[in-house]
Scaffold this motif. Sequence first.
Motif, PDB file in Angstrom:
ATOM      1  N   MET A 164      -3.835  -0.712 -11.468  1.00  0.00           N
ATOM      2  CA  MET A 164      -4.142   0.081 -10.306  1.00  0.00           C
ATOM      3  C   MET A 164      -5.319  -0.482  -9.520  1.00  0.00           C
ATOM      4  O   MET A 164      -5.484  -0.133  -8.371  1.00  0.00           O
ATOM      5  N   THR A 165      -6.097  -1.314 -10.143  1.00  0.00           N
ATOM      6  CA  THR A 165      -7.240  -1.871  -9.441  1.00  0.00           C
ATOM      7  C   THR A 165      -6.955  -3.270  -8.896  1.00  0.00           C
ATOM      8  O   THR A 165      -7.860  -3.922  -8.393  1.00  0.00           O
ATOM      9  N   ALA A 166      -5.710  -3.698  -8.985  1.00  0.00           N
ATOM     10  CA  ALA A 166      -5.349  -5.025  -8.479  1.00  0.00           C
ATOM     11  C   ALA A 166      -5.543  -5.083  -6.971  1.00  0.00           C
ATOM     12  O   ALA A 166      -5.319  -4.098  -6.260  1.00  0.00           O
ATOM     13  N   ARG A 167      -5.940  -6.237  -6.504  1.00  0.00           N
ATOM     14  CA  ARG A 167      -6.135  -6.434  -5.072  1.00  0.00           C
ATOM     15  C   ARG A 167      -4.790  -6.347  -4.351  1.00  0.00           C
ATOM     16  O   ARG A 167      -3.769  -6.851  -4.843  1.00  0.00           O
ATOM     17  N   CYS A 168      -4.791  -5.723  -3.207  1.00  0.00           N
ATOM     18  CA  CYS A 168      -3.558  -5.591  -2.424  1.00  0.00           C
ATOM     19  C   CYS A 168      -3.192  -6.924  -1.783  1.00  0.00           C
ATOM     20  O   CYS A 168      -4.066  -7.715  -1.431  1.00  0.00           O
ATOM     21  N   LEU A 169      -1.904  -7.146  -1.654  1.00  0.00           N
ATOM     22  CA  LEU A 169      -1.430  -8.335  -0.952  1.00  0.00           C
ATOM     23  C   LEU A 169      -1.677  -8.143   0.538  1.00  0.00           C
ATOM     24  O   LEU A 169      -1.482  -7.066   1.073  1.00  0.00           O
ATOM     25  N   GLY A 170      -2.089  -9.192   1.189  1.00  0.00           N
ATOM     26  CA  GLY A 170      -2.333  -9.126   2.622  1.00  0.00           C
ATOM     27  C   GLY A 170      -1.039  -9.254   3.408  1.00  0.00           C
ATOM     28  O   GLY A 170       0.050  -9.319   2.844  1.00  0.00           O
ATOM     29  N   PRO A 171      -1.183  -9.319   4.719  1.00  0.00           N
ATOM     30  CA  PRO A 171       0.016  -9.482   5.548  1.00  0.00           C
ATOM     31  C   PRO A 171       0.666 -10.834   5.323  1.00  0.00           C
ATOM     32  O   PRO A 171       0.036 -11.779   4.864  1.00  0.00           O
ATOM     33  N   VAL A 172       1.922 -10.913   5.663  1.00  0.00           N
ATOM     34  CA  VAL A 172       2.695 -12.140   5.539  1.00  0.00           C
ATOM     35  C   VAL A 172       2.158 -13.170   6.538  1.00  0.00           C
ATOM     36  O   VAL A 172       1.824 -12.834   7.677  1.00  0.00           O
ATOM     37  N   ASP A 173       2.063 -14.418   6.110  1.00  0.00           N
ATOM     38  CA  ASP A 173       1.638 -15.495   7.008  1.00  0.00           C
ATOM     39  C   ASP A 173       2.810 -15.839   7.927  1.00  0.00           C
ATOM     40  O   ASP A 173       3.879 -16.236   7.463  1.00  0.00           O
ATOM     41  N   LEU A 174       2.593 -15.680   9.212  1.00  0.00           N
ATOM     42  CA  LEU A 174       3.661 -15.932  10.170  1.00  0.00           C
ATOM     43  C   LEU A 174       3.812 -17.411  10.527  1.00  0.00           C
ATOM     44  O   LEU A 174       4.788 -17.790  11.162  1.00  0.00           O
ATOM     45  N   GLY A 175       2.851 -18.223  10.133  1.00  0.00           N
ATOM     46  CA  GLY A 175       2.908 -19.639  10.467  1.00  0.00           C
ATOM     47  C   GLY A 175       2.566 -19.863  11.929  1.00  0.00           C
ATOM     48  O   GLY A 175       2.060 -18.977  12.612  1.00  0.00           O
ATOM     49  N   ASP A 176       2.887 -21.033  12.412  1.00  0.00           N
ATOM     50  CA  ASP A 176       2.531 -21.359  13.792  1.00  0.00           C
ATOM     51  C   ASP A 176       3.746 -21.680  14.667  1.00  0.00           C
ATOM     52  O   ASP A 176       3.618 -22.150  15.779  1.00  0.00           O
ATOM     53  N   ILE A 197       9.244  -5.941   7.591  1.00  0.00           N
ATOM     54  CA  ILE A 197       9.645  -5.106   6.453  1.00  0.00           C
ATOM     55  C   ILE A 197       8.816  -5.458   5.221  1.00  0.00           C
ATOM     56  O   ILE A 197       8.346  -4.578   4.498  1.00  0.00           O
ATOM     57  N   THR A 198       8.609  -6.747   4.990  1.00  0.00           N
ATOM     58  CA  THR A 198       7.790  -7.186   3.858  1.00  0.00           C
ATOM     59  C   THR A 198       6.367  -6.646   3.986  1.00  0.00           C
ATOM     60  O   THR A 198       5.789  -6.150   3.014  1.00  0.00           O
ATOM     61  N   ASP A 199       5.793  -6.730   5.192  1.00  0.00           N
ATOM     62  CA  ASP A 199       4.444  -6.194   5.408  1.00  0.00           C
ATOM     63  C   ASP A 199       4.387  -4.694   5.128  1.00  0.00           C
ATOM     64  O   ASP A 199       3.446  -4.201   4.521  1.00  0.00           O
ATOM     65  N   ARG A 200       5.376  -3.969   5.587  1.00  0.00           N
ATOM     66  CA  ARG A 200       5.407  -2.509   5.363  1.00  0.00           C
ATOM     67  C   ARG A 200       5.510  -2.205   3.874  1.00  0.00           C
ATOM     68  O   ARG A 200       4.848  -1.293   3.373  1.00  0.00           O
ATOM     69  N   GLU A 201       6.330  -2.940   3.147  1.00  0.00           N
ATOM     70  CA  GLU A 201       6.459  -2.729   1.706  1.00  0.00           C
ATOM     71  C   GLU A 201       5.129  -2.983   1.005  1.00  0.00           C
ATOM     72  O   GLU A 201       4.721  -2.218   0.129  1.00  0.00           O
ATOM     73  N   ARG A 202       4.449  -4.056   1.385  1.00  0.00           N
ATOM     74  CA  ARG A 202       3.146  -4.355   0.788  1.00  0.00           C
ATOM     75  C   ARG A 202       2.129  -3.253   1.084  1.00  0.00           C
ATOM     76  O   ARG A 202       1.361  -2.847   0.207  1.00  0.00           O
ATOM     77  N   LEU A 203       2.108  -2.794   2.315  1.00  0.00           N
ATOM     78  CA  LEU A 203       1.175  -1.749   2.703  1.00  0.00           C
ATOM     79  C   LEU A 203       1.435  -0.463   1.931  1.00  0.00           C
ATOM     80  O   LEU A 203       0.511   0.156   1.397  1.00  0.00           O
ATOM     81  N   LEU A 204       2.683  -0.054   1.841  1.00  0.00           N
ATOM     82  CA  LEU A 204       3.011   1.183   1.121  1.00  0.00           C
ATOM     83  C   LEU A 204       2.705   1.072  -0.366  1.00  0.00           C
ATOM     84  O   LEU A 204       2.198   2.016  -0.973  1.00  0.00           O
ATOM     85  N   THR A 205       2.980  -0.081  -0.952  1.00  0.00           N
ATOM     86  CA  THR A 205       2.653  -0.290  -2.366  1.00  0.00           C
ATOM     87  C   THR A 205       1.153  -0.176  -2.585  1.00  0.00           C
ATOM     88  O   THR A 205       0.694   0.482  -3.534  1.00  0.00           O
TER      89      THR A 205
END
Length: 57
Positions: free
Chosen positions: A1-13, A26-34
């Motif tokens: 429960m104390t694990a660091r949250c994953l940041g947003p997906v790298d969109l590249g350039d 969708i991946t970003d939303r899943e990470r945020l909700l988790t």
Amino acid sequence: MTARCLGPVDLGDKPLAQAQLEKLWITDRERLLTCIRRHLALRDFYADRDAALEAKP
């Protein structure tokens, strides 16, 4: 429960197609909700623990 949250997906350039952008969104939303659920669970755990410790016998 104390694990660091994953940041947003790298969109590249490079420019992204609509389908790619939607998939990454969708991946970003899943990470945020988790992350939110994990932190809320941790907060609730400590609130319950503290309430039990403060309870009078």
